[in-house]
Design a protein around this motif. Structure first.
Motif, PDB file in Angstrom:
ATOM      1  N   ALA A 112      11.080  37.644 -38.360  1.00  0.00           N
ATOM      2  CA  ALA A 112      11.510  36.249 -38.502  1.00  0.00           C
ATOM      3  C   ALA A 112      11.445  35.527 -37.159  1.00  0.00           C
ATOM      4  O   ALA A 112      10.971  34.381 -37.084  1.00  0.00           O
ATOM      5  N   VAL A 113      11.886  36.181 -36.090  1.00  0.00           N
ATOM      6  CA  VAL A 113      11.821  35.568 -34.760  1.00  0.00           C
ATOM      7  C   VAL A 113      10.366  35.370 -34.345  1.00  0.00           C
ATOM      8  O   VAL A 113       9.981  34.327 -33.826  1.00  0.00           O
ATOM      9  N   ALA A 114       9.539  36.389 -34.605  1.00  0.00           N
ATOM     10  CA  ALA A 114       8.118  36.301 -34.250  1.00  0.00           C
ATOM     11  C   ALA A 114       7.434  35.179 -35.026  1.00  0.00           C
ATOM     12  O   ALA A 114       6.635  34.432 -34.464  1.00  0.00           O
ATOM     13  N   ARG A 115       7.753  35.048 -36.296  1.00  0.00           N
ATOM     14  CA  ARG A 115       7.161  33.959 -37.084  1.00  0.00           C
ATOM     15  C   ARG A 115       7.614  32.604 -36.569  1.00  0.00           C
ATOM     16  O   ARG A 115       6.845  31.657 -36.537  1.00  0.00           O
ATOM     17  N   GLY A 116       8.871  32.504 -36.160  1.00  0.00           N
ATOM     18  CA  GLY A 116       9.361  31.260 -35.575  1.00  0.00           C
ATOM     19  C   GLY A 116       8.622  30.935 -34.288  1.00  0.00           C
ATOM     20  O   GLY A 116       8.285  29.784 -34.019  1.00  0.00           O
ATOM     21  N   ALA A 117       8.352  31.965 -33.492  1.00  0.00           N
ATOM     22  CA  ALA A 117       7.635  31.764 -32.230  1.00  0.00           C
ATOM     23  C   ALA A 117       6.181  31.391 -32.478  1.00  0.00           C
ATOM     24  O   ALA A 117       5.564  30.726 -31.645  1.00  0.00           O
ATOM     25  N   THR A 118       5.634  31.790 -33.601  1.00  0.00           N
ATOM     26  CA  THR A 118       4.253  31.452 -33.918  1.00  0.00           C
ATOM     27  C   THR A 118       4.062  29.949 -33.936  1.00  0.00           C
ATOM     28  O   THR A 118       3.040  29.437 -33.500  1.00  0.00           O
ATOM     29  N   GLY A 119       5.074  29.227 -34.388  1.00  0.00           N
ATOM     30  CA  GLY A 119       5.002  27.775 -34.380  1.00  0.00           C
ATOM     31  C   GLY A 119       4.874  27.218 -32.971  1.00  0.00           C
ATOM     32  O   GLY A 119       4.344  26.137 -32.765  1.00  0.00           O
ATOM     33  N   CYS A 120       5.341  27.994 -32.003  1.00  0.00           N
ATOM     34  CA  CYS A 120       5.218  27.601 -30.591  1.00  0.00           C
ATOM     35  C   CYS A 120       4.006  28.243 -29.954  1.00  0.00           C
ATOM     36  O   CYS A 120       3.740  28.029 -28.784  1.00  0.00           O
ATOM     37  N   ALA A 121       3.282  29.084 -30.687  1.00  0.00           N
ATOM     38  CA  ALA A 121       2.122  29.815 -30.192  1.00  0.00           C
ATOM     39  C   ALA A 121       2.476  30.698 -29.008  1.00  0.00           C
ATOM     40  O   ALA A 121       1.753  30.787 -28.042  1.00  0.00           O
ATOM     41  N   ALA A 122       3.640  31.357 -29.062  1.00  0.00           N
ATOM     42  CA  ALA A 122       4.056  32.258 -27.981  1.00  0.00           C
ATOM     43  C   ALA A 122       3.319  33.587 -28.090  1.00  0.00           C
ATOM     44  O   ALA A 122       3.007  34.035 -29.190  1.00  0.00           O
ATOM     45  N   PRO A 123       3.018  34.231 -26.961  1.00  0.00           N
ATOM     46  CA  PRO A 123       2.413  35.563 -27.030  1.00  0.00           C
ATOM     47  C   PRO A 123       3.286  36.506 -27.846  1.00  0.00           C
ATOM     48  O   PRO A 123       4.509  36.378 -27.846  1.00  0.00           O
ATOM     49  N   GLY A 124       2.657  37.429 -28.520  1.00  0.00           N
ATOM     50  CA  GLY A 124       3.361  38.295 -29.449  1.00  0.00           C
ATOM     51  C   GLY A 124       4.124  39.434 -28.802  1.00  0.00           C
ATOM     52  O   GLY A 124       3.884  39.782 -27.655  1.00  0.00           O
ATOM     53  N   PRO A 125       5.061  40.022 -29.532  1.00  0.00           N
ATOM     54  CA  PRO A 125       5.850  41.137 -29.033  1.00  0.00           C
ATOM     55  C   PRO A 125       5.040  42.420 -28.976  1.00  0.00           C
ATOM     56  O   PRO A 125       4.091  42.599 -29.733  1.00  0.00           O
ATOM     57  N   ALA A 126       5.428  43.310 -28.078  1.00  0.00           N
ATOM     58  CA  ALA A 126       4.772  44.610 -27.986  1.00  0.00           C
ATOM     59  C   ALA A 126       4.911  45.347 -29.308  1.00  0.00           C
ATOM     60  O   ALA A 126       5.958  45.300 -29.947  1.00  0.00           O
ATOM     61  N   GLY A 127       3.859  46.011 -29.739  1.00  0.00           N
ATOM     62  CA  GLY A 127       3.901  46.779 -30.969  1.00  0.00           C
ATOM     63  C   GLY A 127       3.769  45.932 -32.223  1.00  0.00           C
ATOM     64  O   GLY A 127       3.851  46.452 -33.328  1.00  0.00           O
ATOM     65  N   ALA A 128       3.569  44.640 -32.060  1.00  0.00           N
ATOM     66  CA  ALA A 128       3.529  43.752 -33.220  1.00  0.00           C
ATOM     67  C   ALA A 128       2.417  44.131 -34.179  1.00  0.00           C
ATOM     68  O   ALA A 128       2.590  44.081 -35.398  1.00  0.00           O
ATOM     69  N   ALA A 129       1.269  44.515 -33.650  1.00  0.00           N
ATOM     70  CA  ALA A 129       0.135  44.835 -34.521  1.00  0.00           C
ATOM     71  C   ALA A 129       0.451  46.023 -35.410  1.00  0.00           C
ATOM     72  O   ALA A 129       0.042  46.070 -36.567  1.00  0.00           O
ATOM     73  N   ARG A 130       1.206  46.972 -34.900  1.00  0.00           N
ATOM     74  CA  ARG A 130       1.556  48.154 -35.710  1.00  0.00           C
ATOM     75  C   ARG A 130       2.527  47.791 -36.814  1.00  0.00           C
ATOM     76  O   ARG A 130       2.676  48.499 -37.781  1.00  0.00           O
ATOM     77  N   ARG A 131       3.238  46.675 -36.655  1.00  0.00           N
ATOM     78  CA  ARG A 131       4.242  46.266 -37.633  1.00  0.00           C
ATOM     79  C   ARG A 131       3.731  45.204 -38.591  1.00  0.00           C
ATOM     80  O   ARG A 131       4.485  44.697 -39.403  1.00  0.00           O
ATOM     81  N   GLY A 132       2.460  44.796 -38.432  1.00  0.00           N
ATOM     82  CA  GLY A 132       1.904  43.813 -39.337  1.00  0.00           C
ATOM     83  C   GLY A 132       2.255  42.380 -39.003  1.00  0.00           C
ATOM     84  O   GLY A 132       2.196  41.511 -39.864  1.00  0.00           O
ATOM     85  N   VAL A 133       2.637  42.112 -37.745  1.00  0.00           N
ATOM     86  CA  VAL A 133       2.930  40.745 -37.336  1.00  0.00           C
ATOM     87  C   VAL A 133       1.608  40.003 -37.199  1.00  0.00           C
ATOM     88  O   VAL A 133       0.641  40.545 -36.686  1.00  0.00           O
TER      89      VAL A 133
END
Length: 92
Positions: free
Chosen positions: A61-82
């Motif tokens: 949810a936090v990562a999706r919220g940050a997507t609206g700001c186009a923030a770089p993604g969290p470590a390990g995000a790809a493994r979690r399907g972000v």
């Protein structure tokens, strides 16, 4: 596709100066994609390797919220399907 992997060492061109504010900055950073995105504003989401379902849901949810700001993604995000757009830099 994330591109080639890279390694940045302390003092290398492109090393994020903000890391020097840490009590124990890392000696190296490893990543995929554009290391230049580390030089702008970033958001870090730090968690556990064995996160609970609730923890994963909150991080997503936090990562999706940050997507609206186009923030770089969290470590390990790809493994979690972000979603991949999290790898974009913040607008200046």
């Amino acid at each position: 596709m994330m591109g080639e992997g890279w390694v940045l060492g302390r003092g290398d061109p492109g090393w994020p100066a903000a890391l020097e504010d840490l009590a124990s900055p890392p000696e190296r950073l490893y990543g995929l994609g554009d290391p230049g995105s580390l030089l702008g504003p970033c958001l870090s989401i730090v968690g556990a390797r064995r996160a609970t379902p609730y923890g994963l849901a909150v991080a997503l949810a936090v990562a999706r919220g940050a997507t609206g700001c186009a923030a770089p993604g969290p470590a390990g995000a790809a493994r979690r399907g972000v979603p991949a757009p999290l790898a974009a830099p913040l607008p200046r």
